[in-house]
Scaffold this motif. Structure first.
Motif, PDB file in Angstrom:
ATOM      1  N   SER A 101      14.144   4.782   2.671  1.00 15.67           N
ATOM      2  CA  SER A 101      14.117   3.919   1.471  1.00 15.67           C
ATOM      3  C   SER A 101      15.151   3.206   1.242  1.00 15.67           C
ATOM      4  O   SER A 101      15.277   2.455   0.529  1.00 15.67           O
ATOM      5  N   ASP A 135       8.860  -5.762  -1.994  1.00 12.71           N
ATOM      6  CA  ASP A 135       7.533  -6.012  -2.661  1.00 12.71           C
ATOM      7  C   ASP A 135       7.095  -6.265  -4.050  1.00 12.71           C
ATOM      8  O   ASP A 135       6.410  -7.055  -4.387  1.00 12.71           O
ATOM      9  N   SER A 165      12.157   2.056  -2.928  1.00 12.00           N
ATOM     10  CA  SER A 165      13.060   2.032  -1.519  1.00 12.00           C
ATOM     11  C   SER A 165      13.187   0.536  -1.496  1.00 12.00           C
ATOM     12  O   SER A 165      12.785  -0.231  -2.349  1.00 12.00           O
ATOM     13  N   ASN A 173       8.845  -6.523   5.624  1.00 11.80           N
ATOM     14  CA  ASN A 173       9.884  -5.403   5.147  1.00 11.80           C
ATOM     15  C   ASN A 173      10.818  -5.389   6.320  1.00 11.80           C
ATOM     16  O   ASN A 173      11.982  -4.733   6.156  1.00 11.80           O
ATOM     17  N   THR A 224       6.219   0.136   9.497  1.00 11.39           N
ATOM     18  CA  THR A 224       7.536  -0.341   9.469  1.00 11.39           C
ATOM     19  C   THR A 224       8.685   0.426  10.170  1.00 11.39           C
ATOM     20  O   THR A 224       9.225   0.286  11.089  1.00 11.39           O
ATOM     21  N   GLY A 272      -4.249   0.470   8.769  1.00 14.49           N
ATOM     22  CA  GLY A 272      -5.369   0.731   7.995  1.00 14.49           C
ATOM     23  C   GLY A 272      -4.702   0.357   6.572  1.00 14.49           C
ATOM     24  O   GLY A 272      -5.490  -0.131   5.582  1.00 14.49           O
ATOM     25  N   LYS A 273      -3.427   0.573   6.227  1.00 11.30           N
ATOM     26  CA  LYS A 273      -3.161   0.907   4.887  1.00 11.30           C
ATOM     27  C   LYS A 273      -1.437   0.915   4.765  1.00 11.30           C
ATOM     28  O   LYS A 273      -0.889   1.238   5.754  1.00 11.30           O
ATOM     29  N   GLY A 274      -1.036   0.249   3.725  1.00 14.48           N
ATOM     30  CA  GLY A 274       0.646   0.295   3.654  1.00 14.48           C
ATOM     31  C   GLY A 274       0.976   1.638   3.433  1.00 14.48           C
ATOM     32  O   GLY A 274       0.105   2.504   2.920  1.00 14.48           O
ATOM     33  N   GLY A 275       2.425   1.663   3.442  1.00 14.18           N
ATOM     34  CA  GLY A 275       2.728   3.078   3.215  1.00 14.18           C
ATOM     35  C   GLY A 275       2.709   4.082   4.105  1.00 14.18           C
ATOM     36  O   GLY A 275       3.219   5.513   3.958  1.00 14.18           O
ATOM     37  N   PRO A 317      -1.373  -4.572   6.509  1.00 14.61           N
ATOM     38  CA  PRO A 317      -2.047  -3.359   6.273  1.00 14.61           C
ATOM     39  C   PRO A 317      -3.667  -4.008   6.250  1.00 14.61           C
ATOM     40  O   PRO A 317      -3.821  -5.033   6.214  1.00 14.61           O
ATOM     41  N   GLY A 318      -4.383  -2.935   6.256  1.00 14.85           N
ATOM     42  CA  GLY A 318      -6.088  -3.211   6.251  1.00 14.85           C
ATOM     43  C   GLY A 318      -6.442  -3.608   7.532  1.00 14.85           C
ATOM     44  O   GLY A 318      -6.077  -3.233   8.792  1.00 14.85           O
ATOM     45  N   ASN A 340      -8.423   5.637   6.164  1.00 13.85           N
ATOM     46  CA  ASN A 340      -7.675   4.468   6.712  1.00 13.85           C
ATOM     47  C   ASN A 340      -7.953   4.399   8.226  1.00 13.85           C
ATOM     48  O   ASN A 340      -7.916   3.265   8.879  1.00 13.85           O
ATOM     49  N   GLY A 352       0.816  -1.167   0.057  1.00 15.86           N
ATOM     50  CA  GLY A 352      -0.054  -0.055   0.025  1.00 15.86           C
ATOM     51  C   GLY A 352       0.790   1.239   0.055  1.00 15.86           C
ATOM     52  O   GLY A 352       2.148   1.392   0.214  1.00 15.86           O
ATOM     53  N   GLY A 353       0.278   2.411  -0.133  1.00 17.33           N
ATOM     54  CA  GLY A 353       0.968   3.681  -0.247  1.00 17.33           C
ATOM     55  C   GLY A 353       1.865   3.860  -1.316  1.00 17.33           C
ATOM     56  O   GLY A 353       2.738   4.865  -1.323  1.00 17.33           O
ATOM     57  N   PRO A 401      -1.107  12.559   6.659  1.00 21.52           N
ATOM     58  CA  PRO A 401      -2.323  13.543   6.562  1.00 21.52           C
ATOM     59  C   PRO A 401      -2.502  13.830   5.268  1.00 21.52           C
ATOM     60  O   PRO A 401      -2.440  14.829   4.687  1.00 21.52           O
ATOM     61  N   LEU A 459     -12.951   8.274  -2.746  1.00 19.75           N
ATOM     62  CA  LEU A 459     -12.625   9.598  -2.001  1.00 19.75           C
ATOM     63  C   LEU A 459     -12.148  10.875  -3.196  1.00 19.75           C
ATOM     64  O   LEU A 459     -12.263  11.793  -2.939  1.00 19.75           O
ATOM     65  N   GLU A 461       3.987  -9.194   2.693  1.00 21.92           N
ATOM     66  CA  GLU A 461       5.218  -8.489   2.217  1.00 21.92           C
ATOM     67  C   GLU A 461       6.014  -7.915   3.250  1.00 21.92           C
ATOM     68  O   GLU A 461       5.976  -6.808   3.628  1.00 21.92           O
ATOM     69  N   PHE A 495      -6.743  10.331   2.408  1.00 19.84           N
ATOM     70  CA  PHE A 495      -6.901   8.631   2.408  1.00 19.84           C
ATOM     71  C   PHE A 495      -6.239   8.135   3.799  1.00 19.84           C
ATOM     72  O   PHE A 495      -6.857   7.240   4.257  1.00 19.84           O
TER      73      PHE A 495
END
Lengths: 287, 285
Positions: free
Chosen positions: B250, A200, A194, B39, B15, B8-11, B166-167, B195, A11-12, B188, A43, B37, B191
C-alpha cells in the motif's frame, strides 16, 4: 427514483460489498450491477427464482461468405483493425478484432462480405421483492458501455415506483463507467488507502467532475494504512469533497461475503461503519 | 518470454505480482496495460522518463471540397458524423478511426487529423524497463494505447511482464493477444472464484497456456484453490495474506526488493512460471 452509483476507479476496493450493504439498509426495491465485465453483486443477493434472460446484441460484425469470396484481398487491405486474416488464399474475419465498421463490406467488389448481428452478452432481470437488473458481457466482446446502458434502461423500466436505486459500478474510467454515470443523482467513491488507491481515486474523481456529478468519498479497509487513509481525508477537505466515512478491514466481513451475505447481515465493525456511511451519503444526496 | 498477468477483476494483486516478478528477474520489461488506472509506475518509480503521445486519426472535411452529399454520414456505423448547417461535424469520442468516410467520399474532401488520447511513459527502474500506458481522462477507450504499447514491445528480447486491465473485455483481449503465457491471479473469496472463472474462460478461448497464483491466502478455506483443484488447473504458487506485505504494497514498495523473504518467494514463482511456460509452449508445438 433517485439513483446512487458506487464507483472506485479500481476493482477490489469494496464497491460490491458496500453496494450489498446499502441495498439491505435502504431496503431498496431497485438495484443494478453495471460491472458487466465481472458482475459480482448477484453472489451476495441470493434469489429464489431464476432471472428473466434476454440476449444482448452488440455491434454487428463482418462475415465473409466462403463460397462467393474470390480472394481479391481488398477487405484485408482496407481493414484498419487488422481483423481479416488470410491463410492459403482464404480470407476469414477475426470476430474479436472486428469493430463492425463496414469498410470490408463496402469495398468487396462482389458482395461476399456482410455485417451480421452477433450476441455480445446477456441481460438478466430478477423480480422478487425488488427489481435487480444485471448483465454479463460475453467473453471477448467489446461495447460494454452499451450493455451498461441496457442494464440501466431495464432497471428504470421495471422499477418505476422505487424511491432509491443502488447501482454497483464498474472499475476504471472508460466507456462502461461513463455509461453508468448518465442520469445518476450521486456518485459514492470507494477509495482504498494505498498509493495505487490514491492515484485511482484522483482519476475517478476527475472523471466524475467532468460529468458534473455530486460526489461523496469513503475509505474502505482504512486501518490497513491509516496514514494514507488520513491523506485521502485531507485531500477531500482541500478539494471540498464530502467525506462520508471510513470502514475498517474486518475478517467477519469476508466471512459474511463468502456465505453470500451482506456485511450488515451480521453484527461486525465493518457493517456498523458501513451503516454510518450510508446515512451520511443519503443526507448529501438529498441535500 | 511474454507473460500476461490477469485476474478478471481489480484488487486481486495483478500489479503486485507483475512488478515483483519483474523486479526479481535479472533483466525485464514491465508493461502496464491497465491504461485507465496505471499503477505499476507508483511501485517501480522509473527514472529518465520519456513521454510519447498516442494519437488516433480523426476525419476532417475540407469545406471547399465537401458538397454535403452525406455519403460519409450514411456510411459511419458509429454515428460519429453529422452534416449540419453546411458543415460536417465529427463527434471525436465515438469515432473508431476506421477510415471509411475518407475512403468513400466521392469528392475526396476528407483528410485525417491526429487527436491525442493518451500517452506512453517509459523509464528505467534498476533492472526493469518500465513502460506505462495512460489514457486521458474522459476518453471512452484505451485500446489504441494498448495496441501501441504492445506493438512497440514486439521487438523486446528480455522477459516481458504485461500487467493487464481488469475484466475480460476488449482491453484485456488486446493485452493477452501476443502473450506466450498467462498468469491468473486469484483471491480466496467467492468474488475471487467468480472472476477467476471468467478469465479462465478467456484464456481457454484464446488457447493460451496458463497457470494460477493464489494471492492473499489465509489458513481458512480457499474457494479459489478448490476451483483450481476441481478443474485441474496448475497452481503455480501461493502468496500468503500478510500484513507486512500489505503495508509495503500500500506504500508503493516492492517487496521483492525490500525483503529477502519475498525476493525468494517471487524468484521461486518466476522459476516455476518459466518452467511451466517452456513446458507448455514445447508441448504445443
Amino acid at each position: 427514483m433517485k439513483q446512487l452509483l458506487i464507483l472506485s476507479g479500481k476493482g477490489g476496493t469494496g464497491k460490491t460489498t458496500i453496494a450489498g450493504a446499502f441495498i439491505k439498509l435502504a431496503e431498496s426495491r431497485a438495484y443494478a450491477d453495471c460491472d458487466v465485465d465481472a458482475p459480482n453483486l448477484h453472489l451476495i443477493r441470493p434469489h429464489a427464482s431464476p432471472a428473466r434472460r434476454s440476449d444482448y446484441y452488440g455491434m454487428r460484425k463482418a462475415v465473409i461468405n466462403e463460397d462467393s469470396c474470390k480472394s481479391c484481398g481488398f477487405c484485408r487491405q482496407n481493414c484498419c483493425f487488422e481483423a481479416i486474416n488470410e491463410s492459403n488464399g482464404k480470407y476469414v474475419v477475426d470476430a474479436y478484432a472486428c469493430e463492425g465498421c463496414g469498410v470490408c463490406e463496402a469495398v468487396c467488389p462482389i458482395g461476399a462480405v456482410s455485417l451480421q448481428p452477433t450476441v455480445a452478452g446477456e441481460l438478466m432481470l430478477y423480480k422478487e421483492d425488488g427489481v435487480f437488473s444485471t448483465a454479463r458481457l460475453k467473453m471477448g466482446s467489446g461495447t460494454s458501455g452499451k450493455l451498461v446502458t441496457e442494464v440501466k434502461k431495464q432497471l428504470k423500466q421495471e422499477a418505476i415506483d422505487a424511491d432509491l436505486a443502488v447501482i454497483d459500478g464498474s472499475p476504471g474510467i472508460g466507456c462502461p463507467v461513463i455509461a453508468s454515470l448518465s442520469g445518476v443523482d450521486m456518485v459514492l467513491i470507494v477509495a482504498e488507502p494505498s498509493l495505487s488507491g490514491l492515484s485511482d481515486m484522483e482519476r475517478i474523481i476527475k472523471t466524475a467532475e467532468k460529468f458534473k456529478m455530486k460526489i461523496g468519498v469513503c475509505v474502505n479497509k482504512y486501518d490497513t494504512n491509516k496514514e494514507l487513509a488520513r491523506k485521502i481525508e485531507t485531500f477531500c477537505q482541500e478539494r471540498e469533497l464530502p467525506f462520508v466515512g471510513k470502514i475498517p478491514f474486518d475478517n467477519a466481513a469476508i466471512k459474511a461475503i463468502n456465505r453470500g451475505q451482506s456485511i450488515v447481515d451480521v453484527d461486525c465493525p465493518a457493517g456498523r461503519a458501513a451503516t454510518k456511511v450510508f446515512y451520511k451519503t443519503l443526507l448529501i444526496m438529498n441535500s | 518470454m511474454k507473460i500476461a498477468v490477469l485476474s478478471g477483476k481489480g484488487g486481486t494483486g495483478k500489479t503486485l505480482v507483475s512488478v515483483n516478478l519483474a523486479a526479481a528477474a535479472e533483466a525485464a520489461v514491465y508493461i502496464d496495460c491497465d491504461v485507465e488506472e496505471p499503477n505499476g509506475h507508483l511501485f517501480l518509480k522509473p527514472q529518465d522518463i520519456k513521454n510519447e503521445g498516442v494519437a488516433v486519426k480523426l476525419p476532417h472535411a475540407d469545406p471547399k471540397l465537401c458538397t454535403g452529399c452525406r455519403t460519409c454520414v450514411d456510411f459511419c456505423k458509429f454515428n460519429a458524423l453529422a452534416y449540419i448547417k453546411d458543415r460536417l461535424i465529427v463527434f471525436s469520442e465515438v469515432c473508431h478511426s476506421c477510415g471509411g468516410c475518407l475512403l468513400f467520399c466521392p469528392q475526396k474532401a476528407i483528410s485525417e487529423k491526429e487527436r491525442e488520447i493518451g500517452l506512453i511513459q517509459s523509464g528505467i527502474s534498476g533492472n526493469v524497463r518500465v513502460v506505462s500506458g495512460m489514457m486521458n481522462i474522459g476518453e471512452a477507450s484505451g485500446v489504441p494505447v494498448i495496441k501501441k504499447l504492445l506493438r512497440d514491445s514486439r521487438k523486446e528480447n528480455k522477459d516481458v511482464f504485461i500487467d493487464c486491465p481488469p475484466g475480460s473485455a476488449c482491453m484485456v483481449m488486446e493485452s493477452i493477444k501476443d502473450a506466450d503465457y498467462c498468469l491468473l491471479v486469484a483471491e480466496p473469496t467467492i468474488f475471487g472464484v467468480h472472476n477467476l472463472e471468467m478469465v479462465y474462460e478467456l484464456v481457454r478461448l484464446f488457447q493460451k497456456p496458463f497457470g494460477v497464483v493464489l494471492n492473499k491466502c489465509l489458513e481458512e478455506e480457499n474457494p479459489a484453490e478448490d476451483f483450481c483443484l476441481q478443474n485441474q488447473i496448475t497452481i503455480l504458487g501461493k502468496i500468503p495474506f500478510d500484513l507486512k506485505l500489505g503495508t509495503m504494497n500500500s506504500n508503493g514498495q516492492i517487496a521483492s526488493r525490500k525483503h529477502p523473504k519475498y525476493k525468494d518467494l517471487f524468484l521461486n514463482l518466476l522459476e516455476t512460471v518459466r518452467k511451466e511456460a517452456r513446458h507448455e509452449t514445447a508441448s504445443d508445438t
